[in-house]
Design a protein around this motif. Structure first.
Motif, short mmCIF file in Angstrom:
data_model
loop_
_atom_site.label_atom_id
_atom_site.label_comp_id
_atom_site.label_asym_id
_atom_site.label_seq_id
_atom_site.Cartn_x
_atom_site.Cartn_y
_atom_site.Cartn_z
N LEU A 292 6.92 9.65 -10.25
CA LEU A 292 5.70 9.01 -9.03
C LEU A 292 6.52 7.75 -8.38
N PRO A 293 6.53 7.55 -7.30
CA PRO A 293 6.83 6.80 -6.20
C PRO A 293 6.35 5.72 -6.69
N VAL A 294 7.55 4.25 -6.47
CA VAL A 294 6.71 2.84 -6.75
C VAL A 294 5.49 2.94 -6.73
N ASP A 295 5.09 2.86 -5.09
CA ASP A 295 3.80 2.72 -4.16
C ASP A 295 2.49 3.47 -4.85
N GLN A 296 2.67 4.42 -5.37
CA GLN A 296 2.40 4.75 -6.52
C GLN A 296 1.46 4.33 -7.50
N VAL A 297 2.90 4.20 -8.55
CA VAL A 297 2.83 3.12 -9.38
C VAL A 297 1.48 1.98 -9.14
N ARG A 298 2.07 1.51 -8.19
CA ARG A 298 1.38 0.21 -7.41
C ARG A 298 -0.46 -0.05 -7.30
N ALA B 103 -1.91 14.06 -15.96
CA ALA B 103 -1.27 14.32 -14.09
C ALA B 103 0.35 13.89 -14.42
N ILE B 104 1.21 15.08 -14.36
CA ILE B 104 2.43 15.29 -14.21
C ILE B 104 3.01 14.92 -13.26
N GLY B 105 2.07 15.38 -11.95
CA GLY B 105 3.07 16.11 -10.24
C GLY B 105 2.71 14.55 -9.56
N ASP B 106 3.44 13.58 -8.48
CA ASP B 106 2.92 12.86 -7.97
C ASP B 106 1.94 12.94 -7.23
N ALA B 107 1.00 14.22 -6.62
CA ALA B 107 -0.42 14.35 -6.20
C ALA B 107 -0.95 14.07 -6.93
N GLY B 108 -0.56 15.16 -8.05
CA GLY B 108 -2.35 15.09 -9.09
C GLY B 108 -2.31 13.34 -9.68
N VAL B 109 -1.30 12.17 -9.85
CA VAL B 109 -1.53 11.55 -10.08
C VAL B 109 -2.15 10.63 -9.04
N ARG B 110 -1.79 10.53 -7.68
CA ARG B 110 -2.32 10.22 -6.27
C ARG B 110 -3.72 10.48 -7.08
N HIS B 111 -4.75 11.61 -7.00
CA HIS B 111 -5.50 12.49 -6.50
C HIS B 111 -6.11 11.59 -7.77
N VAL B 112 -5.43 10.86 -8.61
CA VAL B 112 -6.95 10.93 -10.23
C VAL B 112 -7.28 9.35 -10.03
N VAL B 113 -5.67 8.34 -9.28
CA VAL B 113 -6.02 7.41 -8.83
C VAL B 113 -6.84 6.78 -7.97
N ASP B 114 -7.17 8.01 -6.57
CA ASP B 114 -8.44 8.24 -5.59
C ASP B 114 -9.30 8.34 -6.06
N SER B 115 -9.70 9.37 -7.30
CA SER B 115 -11.04 9.40 -7.70
C SER B 115 -11.89 8.32 -8.39
#
Length: 526
Positions: free
Chosen positions: A361-367, A330-342
């Motif tokens: 990746l913005p720091v809020d998504q890191v958290r 997952a390279i893009g921020d939306a891709g990472v978000r979807h993985v975390v959501d999943s």
């Protein structure tokens, strides 16, 4: 207690074990550490191999968190184009090409920046090698450039529909450009290239892993594992011991048989095992196939690789329920978000699921990622494909704001996350010392170029943990690996400099005195 097989002396060991931070001697029997310090000396017997390291610094054995040795030896061969900086360099390299089986010319490592921001096309290939079947893999491994002859041999005459988001690129007039985006689009051409004989692949693999061991690697997480690769590993088992232990994650693509991938888990040889599944939620920034929250400057990078992203979610949750580890590119921020959501609310029951690359990746998504318990797996040496002034293709596409969030290694650690470091070979060099150095420098070692997002640099200890203790946490073996402690697996790397305190530029080329992988000495240098 019977005598040790190997006694390592003349060293200061950074054990990374809080209960015993240092040691001066290490006794090994079979694949385990059985004693330290005076207890280790007491186990010297007449048949013990005493290894005097002459003052070297020993650490737990280094593990590459993300690598592709099996895919690399089959798909990254021929011309090494990584030294090309512009189209003239590409012309010169192609002019010296040696044709392989059935007249094919293959190459790898071609940088998108060679095209200077213009569309990637086969114009230069056709100019230098007319009527020749050519396939050049771009450095990201997610795209390739094929000649007209190669496309014809593959029966490609125009766009095709795929089960995943992949594209055979045509120009505005509908003509094939030769640019193939993502694995499904490349596969028809790869399928008509004469295969390399198994004997040659076995030689390549062992030679490659021996070279990796010489840089301190004792193990690696292999993010692929096709059926032919597993058969190849079985053949190697009959001939020799792999110099690096391998933990394989075969790919799961849209439409694949999930039950079959579960059944494959646990297949193993002497020094390899299938122990995870690899997903792709997106592609690459430079190829325009990553999944960003907002389009790049060309209006691209807005979609997932899975046409139905909920199908991806159902698939990873299926494996989580089966207690099979997943690793998602997952390279893009939306891709990472979807993985975390999943993975929100999913009972992982002790299995640490992973997210690979996380390039912007913005720091809020890191958290959010850390709070969900996911492991971040990142490749510090990928910063070499970008520039601090944002003049490269990756940065230009993203724009300054998102480019300034590049490879947020320090954010992951400062937020309390597990961070695994790797090379992504053959996308970047496999040298484990360089991976450690890039993590601290955020630039290529031995150069004075400006670092990329230097605020994301790791300390020397954090970098070492990323290839030792955190690698063990990620695969669930922290009780028996990633440390130098009695009862742990005998994985050791001995440096001629201290990998924590020595200058990172010096570390990148410092000789490795000893590499031991599960009790097997795979590299030894006086």
């Amino acid at each position: 207690m019977s005598a040790a097989d190997i006694l390592v002396v003349g060293t200061t060991a950074r054990t990374l074990d809080p209960s015993r931070p240092t040691a001066s001697a290490i006794a090994v029997r079979g694949d385990r550490i059985i004693a330290l310090d005076d207890d280790a000396f007491a186990l010297r017997g007449p048949g013990t191999d005493v290894v005097d390291l002459g003052g070297a610094i020993t650490t737990p054995g280094l593990v590459d968190g993300h690598m592709h040795p099996l895919h690399g030896i089959t798909s990254f061969d021929g011309l090494d184009l990584s030294g090309c900086s512009d189209l003239d360099d590409l012309r010169a390299a192609l002019a010296g090409a040696v044709r392989g089986r059935e007249g094919w010319v293959t190459g790898f490592g071609l940088d998108h920046n060679v095209f200077g921001g213009s569309p990637v096309t086969n114009h230069v290939v056709e100019e230098v090698l007319p009527d020749t079947p050519v396939l050049l893999t771009l450095y990201d491994g997610h795209s390739a450039l094929a000649s007209s002859t190669a496309l014809a041999r593959a029966g490609i005459t125009g766009p095709r529909a795929f089960q995943q988001r992949a594209r055979i690129v045509c120009d505005e007039r509908g003509r094939l450009t030769g640019h193939l985006l993502e694995h499904a689009a490349m596969e028809p051409v790869r399928a008509v290239i004469p295969p390399t004989p198994d004997a040659e692949l076995r030689r390549r693999l062992v030679d490659l892993l021996e070279s990796m061991a010489a840089t301190g690697l004792t193990g690696g997480n292999v993010m692929d594992g096709a059926a032919r690769s597993l058969d190849l590993l079985t053949q190697v088992d009959n001939d020799t011991d792999l110099p690096v232990r391998l933990r394989l994650a075969p790919w799961c693509m849209p439409g694949d048989d999930l039950d079959g991938l579960v059944a494959l888990q646990g297949r193993r040889g002497k020094r390899w095992e299938v122990a995870a599944v690899k997903f792709f939620i997106d592609g690459t920034i430079e190829g325009g196939t990553a999944w960003l929250e907002h389009a790049d400057c060309l209006g691209q990078n807005t979609d997932a690789l899975w046409l139905d992203t909920e199908e991806y979610t159902r698939a990873v949750r299926y494996f989580a329920a089966a207690r099979v580890q997943t690793a998602t590119h997952a390279i893009g921020d939306a891709g990472v978000r979807h993985v975390v959501d999943s993975f929100q609310g999913v009972d992982t029951r002790g299995v640490r699921h992973r997210v690979e690359h996380l390039e912007t990746l913005p720091v809020d998504q890191v958290r959010r990622l850390v709070a969900t318990g996911l492991v971040a797996s990142m490749q510090p040496s990928h910063t070499a494909y970008t520039t601090a002034d944002h003049s490269d293709e990756w940065s230009t596409r993203l724009g300054a704001e998102r480019a300034n969030r590049a490879w947020c290694c320090r954010d992951v650690r400062d937020t309390g996350g597990t961070l695994v470091l790797g090379s992504d070979w053959p996308i970047a060099g496999y040298d484990a010392r360089e991976v450690l150095s890039f993590a601290r420098l955020r630039r290529r070692p031995g150069t004075d170029i400006a670092p990329v997002t230097p605020e994301q640099a790791l300390t020397g200890l954090m970098a070492l943990e990323g290839m030792t203790t955190h690698a063990a946490i990620a695969d669930g073996t922290e009780s028996s690996a990633g440390r130098i402690a009695v009862g742990c697996r005998a994985d050791l790397t001995a440096f001629t400099v201290d990998p924590v305190d020595a200058p990172a530029d010096e570390l990148a080329t410092a000789p490795i005195r000893l590499t031991m992988s599960a009790g097997l000495i795979t590299h030894r240098s006086d």
